[in-house]
Scaffold this motif. Structure first.
Motif, PDB file in Angstrom:
ATOM      1  N   ILE A  25      34.877  39.977  44.766  1.00  0.00           N
ATOM      2  CA  ILE A  25      35.327  39.697  46.475  1.00  0.00           C
ATOM      3  C   ILE A  25      36.237  40.692  47.586  1.00  0.00           C
ATOM      4  N   HIS A  26      36.992  40.968  46.468  1.00  0.00           N
ATOM      5  CA  HIS A  26      37.945  41.392  47.228  1.00  0.00           C
ATOM      6  C   HIS A  26      37.570  43.188  47.244  1.00  0.00           C
ATOM      7  N   LEU A  27      36.133  43.687  47.402  1.00  0.00           N
ATOM      8  CA  LEU A  27      35.699  44.344  47.409  1.00  0.00           C
ATOM      9  C   LEU A  27      35.636  45.885  48.184  1.00  0.00           C
ATOM     10  N   ASN A  28      35.571  46.721  48.143  1.00  0.00           N
ATOM     11  CA  ASN A  28      35.783  47.871  48.131  1.00  0.00           C
ATOM     12  C   ASN A  28      35.202  49.053  47.354  1.00  0.00           C
ATOM     13  N   ALA A  29      35.196  50.924  47.795  1.00  0.00           N
ATOM     14  CA  ALA A  29      34.384  51.440  47.393  1.00  0.00           C
ATOM     15  C   ALA A  29      34.553  51.863  45.830  1.00  0.00           C
ATOM     16  N   PHE A  30      35.972  51.416  45.295  1.00  0.00           N
ATOM     17  CA  PHE A  30      36.624  51.776  44.343  1.00  0.00           C
ATOM     18  C   PHE A  30      35.879  50.585  42.931  1.00  0.00           C
ATOM     19  N   MET A  31      35.617  49.627  44.015  1.00  0.00           N
ATOM     20  CA  MET A  31      35.417  48.269  42.737  1.00  0.00           C
ATOM     21  C   MET A  31      33.749  48.177  42.710  1.00  0.00           C
ATOM     22  N   TYR A  32      33.430  48.644  42.850  1.00  0.00           N
ATOM     23  CA  TYR A  32      32.142  48.789  42.885  1.00  0.00           C
ATOM     24  C   TYR A  32      31.528  48.468  41.614  1.00  0.00           C
ATOM     25  N   GLU A  33      32.331  48.897  40.287  1.00  0.00           N
ATOM     26  CA  GLU A  33      32.042  48.885  38.869  1.00  0.00           C
ATOM     27  C   GLU A  33      31.539  47.280  38.699  1.00  0.00           C
ATOM     28  N   PRO A  34      32.868  46.576  38.938  1.00  0.00           N
ATOM     29  CA  PRO A  34      32.251  45.229  37.999  1.00  0.00           C
ATOM     30  C   PRO A  34      31.698  44.184  38.134  1.00  0.00           C
ATOM     31  N   ILE A  35      31.414  44.745  40.089  1.00  0.00           N
ATOM     32  CA  ILE A  35      29.747  44.067  40.568  1.00  0.00           C
ATOM     33  C   ILE A  35      28.573  44.025  39.668  1.00  0.00           C
ATOM     34  N   LEU A  36      28.481  46.084  39.796  1.00  0.00           N
ATOM     35  CA  LEU A  36      27.651  45.878  39.194  1.00  0.00           C
ATOM     36  C   LEU A  36      27.494  45.869  37.274  1.00  0.00           C
ATOM     37  N   ASP A  37      28.635  45.502  36.787  1.00  0.00           N
ATOM     38  CA  ASP A  37      28.489  45.708  35.085  1.00  0.00           C
ATOM     39  C   ASP A  37      28.582  44.300  34.278  1.00  0.00           C
ATOM     40  N   MET A  38      28.915  43.425  35.627  1.00  0.00           N
ATOM     41  CA  MET A  38      28.768  42.078  34.885  1.00  0.00           C
ATOM     42  C   MET A  38      27.556  41.319  35.264  1.00  0.00           C
ATOM     43  N   SER A  39      26.981  41.324  35.029  1.00  0.00           N
ATOM     44  CA  SER A  39      25.033  39.551  35.425  1.00  0.00           C
ATOM     45  C   SER A  39      25.508  38.986  36.406  1.00  0.00           C
ATOM     46  N   ASP A  40      24.804  38.461  36.994  1.00  0.00           N
ATOM     47  CA  ASP A  40      25.149  37.875  38.221  1.00  0.00           C
ATOM     48  C   ASP A  40      24.365  36.021  37.763  1.00  0.00           C
ATOM     49  N   GLU A  41      24.070  36.568  36.093  1.00  0.00           N
ATOM     50  CA  GLU A  41      23.799  35.507  35.372  1.00  0.00           C
ATOM     51  C   GLU A  41      25.041  34.511  34.762  1.00  0.00           C
ATOM     52  N   HIS A  42      26.312  35.371  34.410  1.00  0.00           N
ATOM     53  CA  HIS A  42      27.693  34.429  34.561  1.00  0.00           C
ATOM     54  C   HIS A  42      27.457  34.083  35.729  1.00  0.00           C
ATOM     55  N   LEU A  43      27.548  34.176  36.227  1.00  0.00           N
ATOM     56  CA  LEU A  43      28.006  33.521  37.672  1.00  0.00           C
ATOM     57  C   LEU A  43      27.121  32.468  38.122  1.00  0.00           C
ATOM     58  N   ARG A  44      26.340  32.550  38.172  1.00  0.00           N
ATOM     59  CA  ARG A  44      25.479  31.107  38.117  1.00  0.00           C
ATOM     60  C   ARG A  44      25.622  30.203  37.294  1.00  0.00           C
ATOM     61  N   LYS A  45      25.904  30.349  36.008  1.00  0.00           N
ATOM     62  CA  LYS A  45      26.298  29.754  35.126  1.00  0.00           C
ATOM     63  C   LYS A  45      27.454  28.585  36.052  1.00  0.00           C
ATOM     64  N   LEU A  46      28.157  29.682  35.804  1.00  0.00           N
ATOM     65  CA  LEU A  46      30.063  29.407  36.741  1.00  0.00           C
ATOM     66  C   LEU A  46      30.185  28.559  37.120  1.00  0.00           C
ATOM     67  N   TYR A  47      29.064  28.752  38.963  1.00  0.00           N
ATOM     68  CA  TYR A  47      28.863  27.660  40.068  1.00  0.00           C
ATOM     69  C   TYR A  47      28.146  26.450  39.483  1.00  0.00           C
ATOM     70  N   GLY A  48      27.401  26.636  38.687  1.00  0.00           N
ATOM     71  CA  GLY A  48      27.231  24.890  38.577  1.00  0.00           C
ATOM     72  C   GLY A  48      28.070  24.409  37.750  1.00  0.00           C
ATOM     73  N   GLU A  49      29.343  25.156  36.563  1.00  0.00           N
ATOM     74  CA  GLU A  49      29.676  24.366  36.291  1.00  0.00           C
ATOM     75  C   GLU A  49      30.939  24.000  37.306  1.00  0.00           C
ATOM     76  N   VAL A  50      31.154  24.968  37.912  1.00  0.00           N
ATOM     77  CA  VAL A  50      32.144  24.356  39.079  1.00  0.00           C
ATOM     78  C   VAL A  50      31.840  23.773  40.186  1.00  0.00           C
ATOM     79  N   VAL A  51      30.060  23.082  40.626  1.00  0.00           N
ATOM     80  CA  VAL A  51      29.780  22.375  40.377  1.00  0.00           C
ATOM     81  C   VAL A  51      30.092  20.833  40.232  1.00  0.00           C
ATOM     82  N   ALA A  52      29.998  20.884  38.916  1.00  0.00           N
ATOM     83  CA  ALA A  52      29.739  19.526  38.021  1.00  0.00           C
ATOM     84  C   ALA A  52      31.307  18.885  37.967  1.00  0.00           C
ATOM     85  N   LEU A  53      32.484  19.763  38.451  1.00  0.00           N
ATOM     86  CA  LEU A  53      33.679  19.284  38.600  1.00  0.00           C
ATOM     87  C   LEU A  53      33.755  18.266  39.744  1.00  0.00           C
ATOM     88  N   ALA A  54      33.353  18.292  40.438  1.00  0.00           N
ATOM     89  CA  ALA A  54      32.888  17.346  41.751  1.00  0.00           C
ATOM     90  C   ALA A  54      32.155  16.405  41.336  1.00  0.00           C
TER      91      ALA A  54
END
Length: 306
Positions: A277-306
């Protein structure tokens, strides 16, 4: 050899490779090279020297190269020096395997892609919010009304749910004065649009998906903060937070609901989302290195909290 550091061992290894390349060049021997993360452990001066050497080899006769790297800055520099955009590929990996796709977002993805599609692509529109907030912070300061409004789209605040698409349009127009405003109804809530876009990301094809990762990260954090703020039920406490909101909410939530299974999920939110989220030219690598598969799973887990 045992006394050499990792960097020194790598330097010696590269010298051996250079010697071998020179022998092959003088012999006129056709060679196919796979260069794998050759710039790791070196400072920028030496990285540029390696890039120049690879360029010289590529421009000679008889050598073909496949260059592999995890380092986005190295990748971007290689592209700009001698490997054309069309020859750059990105790898994504998920539970089904590995895929190769044409590289995207190498050269200023916000200016060259997202900004131009702000009004016709919901995911690129949402992904632009952190960039817009950075620009306002740099030019007007963090007390500016536009900055505060965009912050309410990245953190759950009293006005988050009521912020409309028209208000976001107005901030964009104030920054850039570009683009054709949509003629459809703009009274809808931006946060509802964020959640809808995140749902679309869940079923999107795999790939680099820069904007998807940002959208999912924003949606995850908003959902998590909305959940915690609702459970804590202390508007004055929420209003008093001026920075590091998610960790502070989690600390208060953990104190009130110690041992609740949701804490484990919320811990992952704090761990995984900020760099996307706090993205700039020096912080591209975290967004490249992490698959969005992990974020998809986490979003489902957070939605399930409600």
């Amino acid at each position: 050899m045992a006394t050499l550091s990792t960097g020194e061992k790598k330097a010696l290894y590269i010298l051996n490779i250079i010697f071998d390349i020179r022998v092959r060049q003088e012999a006129g021997q056709a060679t196919f090279m796979v260069v794998d993360d050759v710039a790791d452990s070196f400072d920028y001066k030496n990285k540029y020297a390696i890039i120049q050497y690879l360029k010289d080899v590529a421009e000679g006769d008889g050598f073909q190269q496949v260059i592999l790297t995890h380092n986005f800055d190295f990748f971007r520099t290689i592209k700009s020096r001698f490997v054309g955009y069309g020859n750059c590929l990105m790898v994504s990996r998920n539970s089904d395997g590995i895929t190769l796709a044409k590289a995207a977002g190498i050269d200023n993805v916000f200016v060259n892609d997202w900004k131009a599609h702000f009004f016709n692509d919901s995911k690129k529109r949402i992904a632009s919010v952190p960039f817009m907030r950075n620009l306002i912070e740099f030019t007007k300061g963090d007390g500016d009304a536009g900055y505060l409004k965009l912050t309410s789209l990245l953190h759950w605040r009293a006005d988050t749910a009521s912020t409309t698409e028209a208000e976001l349009d107005e901030i964009y127009q104030g920054l850039f004065g570009l683009g054709q405003k949509p003629v459809d109804d703009r009274t809808g809530s931006v946060v509802n649009g964020i959640y809808a876009a995140a749902s679309e990301c869940l079923v999107a094809p795999d790939g680099a998906n820069f904007e998807h990762k940002i959208v999912l990260s924003i949606a995850i954090r908003l959902k998590a903060e909305e959940f915690m703020a609702g459970k804590i039920n202390d508007p004055s406490f929420l209003a008093s937070i001026s920075q590091n909101q998610t960790p502070k909410l989690l600390k208060r939530y953990t104190a009130q609901f110690s041992g609740d299974p949701s804490v484990k999920v919320l811990d992952k939110v704090v761990l995984m989302t900020p760099e996307n989220i706090h993205l700039n030219a020096f912080m591209y690598e975290p967004i490249l290195d992490m698959s969005d598969e992990h974020l998809r799973k986490l979003y489902g887990e957070v939605v399930a909290l409600a």
